[in-house]
Design an enzyme around this catalytic site. Structure first.
Site, PDB file in Angstrom:
ATOM      1  CE  LYS A  33      84.684 -13.163 -49.422  1.00  0.00           C
ATOM      2  NZ  LYS A  33      84.901 -14.732 -49.471  1.00  0.00           N
ATOM      3  NE  ARG A 128      87.927 -21.532 -46.482  1.00  0.00           N
ATOM      4  CZ  ARG A 128      87.591 -20.431 -47.843  1.00  0.00           C
ATOM      5  NH1 ARG A 128      88.623 -19.037 -48.423  1.00  0.00           N
ATOM      6  NH2 ARG A 128      86.478 -19.907 -47.660  1.00  0.00           N
ATOM      7  CE1 TYR A 242     114.261   1.064 -61.680  1.00  0.00           C
ATOM      8  CE2 TYR A 242     112.356   0.665 -61.299  1.00  0.00           C
ATOM      9  CZ  TYR A 242     113.412   1.047 -61.412  1.00  0.00           C
ATOM     10  OH  TYR A 242     112.877   2.403 -60.235  1.00  0.00           O
ATOM     11  CG  MET A 290     105.625   1.937 -56.616  1.00  0.00           C
ATOM     12  SD  MET A 290     106.819   2.933 -55.266  1.00  0.00           S
ATOM     13  CE  MET A 290     108.020   2.075 -54.553  1.00  0.00           C
TER      14      MET A 290
HETATM   15  C1  LIG Z   1      83.886 -14.834 -50.593  1.00  0.00           C
HETATM   16  C2  LIG Z   1      83.397 -16.500 -50.513  1.00  0.00           C
HETATM   17  C3  LIG Z   1      82.255 -15.792 -50.777  1.00  0.00           C
HETATM   18  C4  LIG Z   1      81.811 -15.508 -51.601  1.00  0.00           C
HETATM   19  O1  LIG Z   1      82.450 -16.464 -52.987  1.00  0.00           O
HETATM   20  P1  LIG Z   1      82.695 -15.897 -54.722  1.00  0.00           P
HETATM   21  O2  LIG Z   1      83.198 -17.238 -55.310  1.00  0.00           O
HETATM   22  O3  LIG Z   1      83.497 -14.672 -54.379  1.00  0.00           O
HETATM   23  O4  LIG Z   1      81.122 -15.848 -54.942  1.00  0.00           O
HETATM   24  C5  LIG Z   1      80.790 -16.809 -50.282  1.00  0.00           C
HETATM   25  N1  LIG Z   1      81.085 -17.931 -48.706  1.00  0.00           N
HETATM   26  C6  LIG Z   1      82.948 -17.846 -48.454  1.00  0.00           C
HETATM   27  C7  LIG Z   1      82.414 -18.550 -47.193  1.00  0.00           C
HETATM   28  C8  LIG Z   1      83.402 -17.044 -48.701  1.00  0.00           C
HETATM   29  O5  LIG Z   1      84.215 -16.871 -48.223  1.00  0.00           O
END
Ligand SMILES: *Cc1c(COP(=O)(O)O)cnc(C)c1O
Length: 344
Positions: A33, A128, A242, A290
């Site tokens: 992701k 969640r 800055y 920046m």
């Molecule tokens: C992001 C995520 C993972 C992967 O988690 P890591 O800690 O990066 O290995 C697996 N399952 C769900 C539901 C996630 O949101």
């Protein structure tokens, strides 16, 4: 060339996938992701497929569409957010499996795409995503009759092996999935390291693939080399940057380097942070701007052309610590301005 160079080692990512796969007896998927945690799904996806990953997880249907274009037909792509309004065409066309989170999502899915594969996400305590125990027990028989491709849940505290929450969620997940024939999945990177009880049929590591904690044995993946634009001597009493945030107490040699918070090197890492040059630590002085960061290079005789923030001498988690955050956030914040180099 002024842009900093972000080098991403695809063979290290493949090695991390294989190392995590070796820790279990079950199937190992890959969580990819957020553009493969900021490292670039177009390159990381094929590298993981080549290493042997046959199943991938993304957060959004849009990410699934992009990943399908990269991987072509064949590998499974699962979507954590499930089936959201407007997702049906993407799910069908890109052959995605939404991880259904609620009764509403299940109705949306079977109505829009009857017979299309899906998984079930359960809430084992994190509150969640996923169906809660009561909702699940009402829906369980109907949902299982549709033969979900998997039933999964997620651990809230897996990076703390001794946390009581791990056992609690394990028990809840086992209770909620007793008698389920579909493959079961509970573990991400942290869950894999908790041991066999947490592995079930399928793991779905993310951060460990990209060299981050809690996978302490990970092969480093990311190197960030930043060009030095200018070096100057600053006399005692003069200030740098800055807000005059740094005032020299003695003659100080200051290097100005070409990266800043627009590149994901967040201001919060100033103060504590160091860059490295051939093993020497070079403290960040003054504010992170920046596009620029100033370093105290008084400790080295040479005038370096490049200095390093992440790599052999400092991991992504060390840099995260400078800023009081986690490696995940540093990785996914890495900016679009770097010259990205992929090595295999
Ligand atoms: C992001 C995520 C993972 C992967 O988690 P890591 O800690 O990066 O290995 C697996 N399952 C769900 C539901 C996630 O949101």
């Amino acid at each position: 060339m002024t842009a900093a160079t972000l080098t991403i080692d695809l063979s290290a990512i493949a090695a991390n996938w294989r190392a995590l796969d070796k820790l279990t007896e079950c199937e190992t998927a890959a969580t990819i992701k957020a553009d493969a945690y900021g490292l670039g799904v177009e390159k990381v996806g094929p590298a993981l497929a080549e290493a042997g990953a046959r199943l991938f997880f993304v957060a959004l249907a849009e990410e699934g569409v992009r990943l399908r274009r990269v991987l072509g037909p064949g590998p499974g792509i699962c979507v954590f957010s499930g089936h959201m309004p407007g997702d049906a065409d993407m799910i069908r066309q890109a052959d995605l499996a939404p991880m259904i989170n609620s009764v509403d999502q299940l109705l949306t899915h079977v109505e829009a795409l009857p017979g299309h594969p899906f998984g079930i996400q359960l809430d084992s305590g994190m509150n969640r995503l996923g169906m809660e125990p009561a909702e699940w027990s009402a829906l369980r028989d109907i949902a299982l009759a549709q033969q979900p491709v998997m039933v999964m849940s997620h651990l809230a505290c897996a990076d703390e092996p001794d946390h009581a929450m791990n056992r609690l969620q394990l028990d809840t997940f086992e209770e909620m999935t007793r008698g389920v024939e579909a493959p079961r999945s509970l573990a991400a990177t942290g869950g894999i390291l908790l041991g066999e009880k947490y592995h079930f049929d399928l793991t779905r590591p993310g951060v460990g693939l990209y060299g981050g904690l809690p996978f302490i044995d990970a092969t480093p993946v990311v190197t960030l080399d930043v060009p030095v634009i200018q070096v100057r001597d600053v006399a005692a009493g003069e200030s740098v940057g800055y807000a005059n945030a740094f005032v020299a107490r003695k003659l100080t040699r200051v290097a100005t380097v070409a990266a800043g918070y627009a590149d994901g090197l967040i201001r919060a890492m100033g103060g504590e942070a160091t860059f490295t040059y051939e093993g020497h630590r070079l403290p960040v002085i003054g504010r992170v701007s920046m596009d620029l960061i100033t370093l105290d290079v008084s400790g080295i005789a040479q005038t370096p052309e490049h200095v390093q923030l992440m790599g052999q001498h400092q991991s992504v988690d060390t840099v995260a610590e400078f800023a009081g955050t986690i490696g995940y956030e540093i990785l996914t914040s890495l900016g679009a301005r770097y010259d990205r180099v992929y090595v295999t």
